[in-house]
Design an enzyme around this catalytic site. Sequence first.
Site, PDB file in Angstrom:
ATOM      1  CG  ASN A   9      -1.701   1.468   1.304  1.00 28.80           C
ATOM      2  OD1 ASN A   9      -1.836   1.985   0.380  1.00 28.80           O
ATOM      3  ND2 ASN A   9      -2.257   1.409   2.467  1.00 28.80           N
ATOM      4  CE  LYS A  11       0.166   3.598   4.832  1.00 28.47           C
ATOM      5  NZ  LYS A  11       0.196   3.698   6.225  1.00 28.47           N
ATOM      6  CG  HIS A  92      -5.715   2.168   5.443  1.00 28.22           C
ATOM      7  ND1 HIS A  92      -5.379   2.818   6.259  1.00 28.22           N
ATOM      8  CD2 HIS A  92      -4.921   1.243   4.985  1.00 28.22           C
ATOM      9  CE1 HIS A  92      -4.209   2.497   6.584  1.00 28.22           C
ATOM     10  NE2 HIS A  92      -3.838   1.367   5.824  1.00 28.22           N
ATOM     11  CD  GLU A  94      -3.003   5.509   6.835  1.00 28.52           C
ATOM     12  OE1 GLU A  94      -2.850   5.795   5.613  1.00 28.52           O
ATOM     13  OE2 GLU A  94      -1.878   5.042   7.674  1.00 28.52           O
ATOM     14  CD  GLU A 162      -3.614  -2.266   7.563  1.00 31.74           C
ATOM     15  OE1 GLU A 162      -2.483  -2.921   6.935  1.00 31.74           O
ATOM     16  OE2 GLU A 162      -4.165  -1.575   7.057  1.00 31.74           O
ATOM     17  N   GLY A 168       2.441   2.009  10.764  1.00 31.90           N
ATOM     18  CA  GLY A 168       3.576   3.078  10.655  1.00 31.90           C
ATOM     19  C   GLY A 168       4.313   3.344  12.023  1.00 31.90           C
ATOM     20  CB  SER A 207       5.247  -2.160  11.988  1.00 31.68           C
ATOM     21  OG  SER A 207       4.625  -0.603  12.354  1.00 31.68           O
TER      22      SER A 207
HETATM   23  C1  PEP Z   1      -0.972   0.261   6.219  1.00 32.43           C
HETATM   24  O1  PEP Z   1      -1.051   1.507   6.065  1.00 32.43           O
HETATM   25  O2  PEP Z   1      -1.786  -0.541   5.573  1.00 32.43           O
HETATM   26  C2  PEP Z   1       0.151  -0.458   6.852  1.00 32.43           C
HETATM   27  C3  PEP Z   1       0.440  -1.592   7.288  1.00 32.43           C
HETATM   28  O3  PEP Z   1       1.164   0.512   6.963  1.00 32.43           O
HETATM   29  P1  PEP Z   1       2.705   0.067   7.630  1.00 32.43           P
HETATM   30  O4  PEP Z   1       3.475  -1.184   7.042  1.00 32.43           O
HETATM   31  O5  PEP Z   1       3.721   1.133   7.318  1.00 32.43           O
HETATM   32  O6  PEP Z   1       2.649   0.191   9.073  1.00 32.43           O
END
Ligand code: PEP
Length: 248
Positions: A9, A11, A92, A94, A162, A168, A207
């Site tokens: 992803n 973003k 998601h 976000e 998630e 992040g 992460s």
């Molecule tokens: C995400 O935003 O879907 C995600 C998993 O981000 P990250 O791997 O950077 O934590």
Amino acid sequence: MRRKLIAGNWKMNGSMAALVELDAIATAATRSPGVDVAVAVPATLIAPATARAPTLAIGAQDVHHGDCGAHTGCVSAAMVREVGARFSLVGHSERRADQAESDAHVRDKATAARRAGLDVILCVGETSEERDAGRAEAVVTAQLAASLPDDAAGPWLSVAYEPIWAIGTGRTPTTADVAAMHGALRARLRDLLGVEAEAIRLLYGGSVNDANAGELLGAGDVDGALVGGASLTAAKFVPIIEAAARLG
Ligand code: PEP
């Protein structure tokens, strides 16, 4: 038997120049025939990414819940499909936070994506406050039930667990916590969908990197990963694909 899916992803990151990263990612995907590899890029990059890496599953990060109409600035599932997207993320965290997307809205988006012929990765996850209060499983399974699209079934549908506090941040749940949550999600899917639940992949996201991928992907009922930061470069993403390939 569910194939592992490693989905990136990007973003709101990336550019035409950054598409060079897809070359090595596509090569790694070809070398790992037992693993499905996908990258969700910004809408502006879907067409050029598809042209550059035609063997890779390129997708969108969001779609509108409608098919067309007076929705300035929005993009429909049919539009992204027409320029090469094979799937879309929906829900998601976000977007749930920044655009105040409710479970009902996410459900409509997932249904629209499927109607247009896209695969769907539906995201769910709890806040740190909800986890600390011992409510993580209740919150996440309720989100799942309320966000599932019409006629939900695998393998076109995947669910990404998630935890918001892991995205992040460099923090991850223990593998035992991931396995427990995925077990709870699978159980809820069985309650809701019966045998259709078995083909739906459950991805872990938050992460994931080259150092922890092997352990997280090996946890019970983990069928893949949704990867944010570490999907932006082939140097970081390819080892995650390779970790999935080693697990078969
Ligand atoms: C995400 O935003 O879907 C995600 C998993 O981000 P990250 O791997 O950077 O934590």
